[in-house]
Design an enzyme around this catalytic site. Structure first.
Site, short mmCIF file in Angstrom:
data_model
loop_
_atom_site.label_atom_id
_atom_site.label_comp_id
_atom_site.label_asym_id
_atom_site.label_seq_id
_atom_site.Cartn_x
_atom_site.Cartn_y
_atom_site.Cartn_z
N GLU A 1 0.78 -1.23 0.00
CA GLU A 1 0.00 0.00 0.00
C GLU A 1 0.82 1.29 0.00
O GLU A 1 0.62 2.16 0.86
CB GLU A 1 -0.99 -0.01 1.18
CG GLU A 1 -1.89 -1.23 1.16
CD GLU A 1 -3.04 -1.18 2.16
OE1 GLU A 1 -2.90 -0.50 3.18
OE2 GLU A 1 -4.07 -1.82 1.90
N GLU B 1 -6.43 -7.77 -1.72
CA GLU B 1 -6.91 -7.60 -0.34
C GLU B 1 -8.32 -7.08 -0.46
O GLU B 1 -8.58 -6.20 -1.28
CB GLU B 1 -6.14 -6.52 0.44
CG GLU B 1 -4.80 -6.91 0.97
CD GLU B 1 -4.26 -5.85 1.96
OE1 GLU B 1 -5.04 -5.09 2.55
OE2 GLU B 1 -3.03 -5.79 2.09
C1 LIG Z 1 -0.04 4.79 5.55
O1 LIG Z 1 -0.10 4.89 6.97
C2 LIG Z 1 -0.91 5.92 7.57
C3 LIG Z 1 -1.41 5.51 8.93
O2 LIG Z 1 -0.45 4.96 9.74
C4 LIG Z 1 -2.17 6.33 6.84
O3 LIG Z 1 -2.51 7.64 7.19
C5 LIG Z 1 -2.00 6.18 5.36
O4 LIG Z 1 -3.25 6.35 4.79
C6 LIG Z 1 -1.45 4.82 5.09
N1 LIG Z 1 -1.56 4.49 3.72
C7 LIG Z 1 -1.98 3.31 3.37
C8 LIG Z 1 -2.00 3.09 1.95
O5 LIG Z 1 -2.30 2.46 4.11
#
Ligand SMILES: *[C@@H]1O[C@H](CO)[C@@H](O)[C@H](O)[C@H]1NC(C)=O
Ligand SMILES: *[C@@H]1O[C@H](CO)[C@@H](O)[C@H](O)[C@H]1NC(C)=O
Length: 390
Positions: free
Chosen positions: A203, A321
């Site tokens: 992600e 997912e």
């Molecule tokens: C990456 O981590 C932060 C939360 O810890 C979040 O704000 C952000 O959306 C996350 N991105 C994904 C793709 O999970």
């Protein structure tokens, strides 16, 4: 079939692997028989036959300090759901080691040290062996957007001292350290047919756990990074497929729906067009993404839109997912039907669970244990996906 004959531990495992295997007992093989999963147009292939990618995520199997019997049980539960493929984490960046928890790289004063020992890559060897013993192929993500298990922010804070999450994609010292880790990991398994493919990150987004960026990160930043990193992996490993591991967001500014707006730094169509990216990935969490009015219907459209991208680029795309925590059976029925009806290449549920000797694997609200009402649905869906590919 050599991987199922090389084990010899569990007879029932072998019998099921043979009867449930996506590999066909084919005397006139059409193509190279090298046992690596490849792609051809919008399908995955194995030794010239279509390989059905269906299964589950199990990030925890290598990161919970499990012994080999519990690792095996985790993959038995996944296989008995009809799976051919599982996705897991090939990273844990630590600044403080935790007793009993494996880690693959530790950091001190900006210096990373890869852990090759029993609590490190030798532990991942056991994950691979347990998957192999059950005839399951692995998709392995090499770092994380989230700060869980260290991830990108560990590289950035250790090497630049900055909270800017997006420096992960642009800072030269960070890129070089990540390449060093990726090289050690990938080269160790370069000849391992159990690995289906590598993913650059789980992600990736412009914003990470710190919520802070340099202010210049855009979809182009991550597309450029994905081109560079995927080409790097291809330069050291020509056996395995490479994907990004992203959530599949579209970059269509002005679209009323947030996952289509490009605001997280992902342009699914541009990324899928990269030469050194073999297949596309997307995730589906409508409730987490604020699409609460009709999460099921929103998800059906999301699946159909990704199938459209798949056919435009003529590459496989998997929903790698997906999850809701309420009305799971009816929602997953609708989504599984949408996958089958659209012609999407494959899917992996978030996430597999097992009743281990040490207790239940972590339940994050999405976990499907073998006695969950969703489990038989997974079996039915896997059988339908395999039947479609025969
Ligand atoms: C990456 O981590 C932060 C939360 O810890 C979040 O704000 C952000 O959306 C996350 N991105 C994904 C793709 O999970
Ligand atoms: C992989 O196979 C190649 C070619 O047979 C060989 O040169 C290389 O040493 C092998 N690498 C590993 C890690 O086994």
């Amino acid at each position: 079939m050599r991987y199922t004959f090389s084990l010899g531990i569990y007879i029932s495992t072998i019998v099921q692997a043979i009867t449930a295997s996506p590999i066909q007992w084919n005397t006139q093989r059409l193509d190279v028989t090298d046992d690596y999963v490849k792609t051809s147009g919008q399908t995955f292939t194995l030794n010239g036959n279509t390989f059905t990618v269906v299964g589950a995520n199990t990030y925890w199997v290598g990161l919970s300090g499990l012994g080999v019997d519990d690792m095996n049980l985790a993959f038995v539960d996944i296989k008995n759901a009809g799976a051919t493929t599982a996705r897991t984490w090939g990273f844990n960046e630590v600044t403080n080691t935790e007793e009993g928890i494996p880690y693959y790289q530790s950091w001190s004063d900006g210096v990373p040290t890869i852990n090759y020992g029993p609590t490190g890559l030798e532990n991942f060897d056991k994950v691979v062996a347990a998957a192999k013993a059950n005839g399951i192929r692995l998709i392995v993500a090499l770092t994380n957007n989230w700060s869980d298990y260290g991830g990108m922010d560990t590289y950035v804070s250790q090497l630049t001292g900055s909270p800017n999450h997006d420096y992960f994609y642009t800072d030269a010292s960070v890129i070089s350290a990540f390449k060093n880790y990726v090289q050690a990991f990938v080269e160790r398994y370069v000849n391992e047919t159990t690995i289906l493919g590598w993913e650059l990150a789980n992600e990736p987004r412009c914003k990470g756990s710190t919520g802070v960026t340099s202010g210049t990160c855009s979809t182009t930043t991550i597309t450029n990074w994905a081109s560079q990193m995927s080409a790097f992996i291809k330069s050291i490993d020509t056996n395995h497929l490479v994907a990004i591991g992203d959530e599949g967001f579209y970059n269509r500014p002005g679209n009323p729906s947030y996952p289509y707006q490009g605001s997280e730094g992902i342009d699914f169509d541009a990324n899928l067009a990269i030469d050194t990216i073999d297949f596309g990935t997307f995730h589906l969490y409508p409730v987490g993404w604020g699409q609460t009015a009709n999460p099921t219907g929103w998800g059906v459209q999301w699946i159909q839109d990704h199938f459209t991208s798949q056919s435009q680029q003529n590459k496989p795309v998997i929903m790698e997912e997906f999850g809701v925590t309420e009305s799971q059976v009816s929602t997953y029925q609708a989504w599984y039907s949408a996958v089958l009806d659209s012609g999407l290449t494959g899917d992996l549920i978030w996430q597999a669970g097992s009743h281990l000797s040490t207790g239940d694997s972590w339940d994050d609200g999405y976990t499907i244990y073998p006695d969950d009402p969703v489990y038989p649905l997974e079996q039915e869906h896997a059988a339908a996906m395999k039947a479609k590919n025969e």
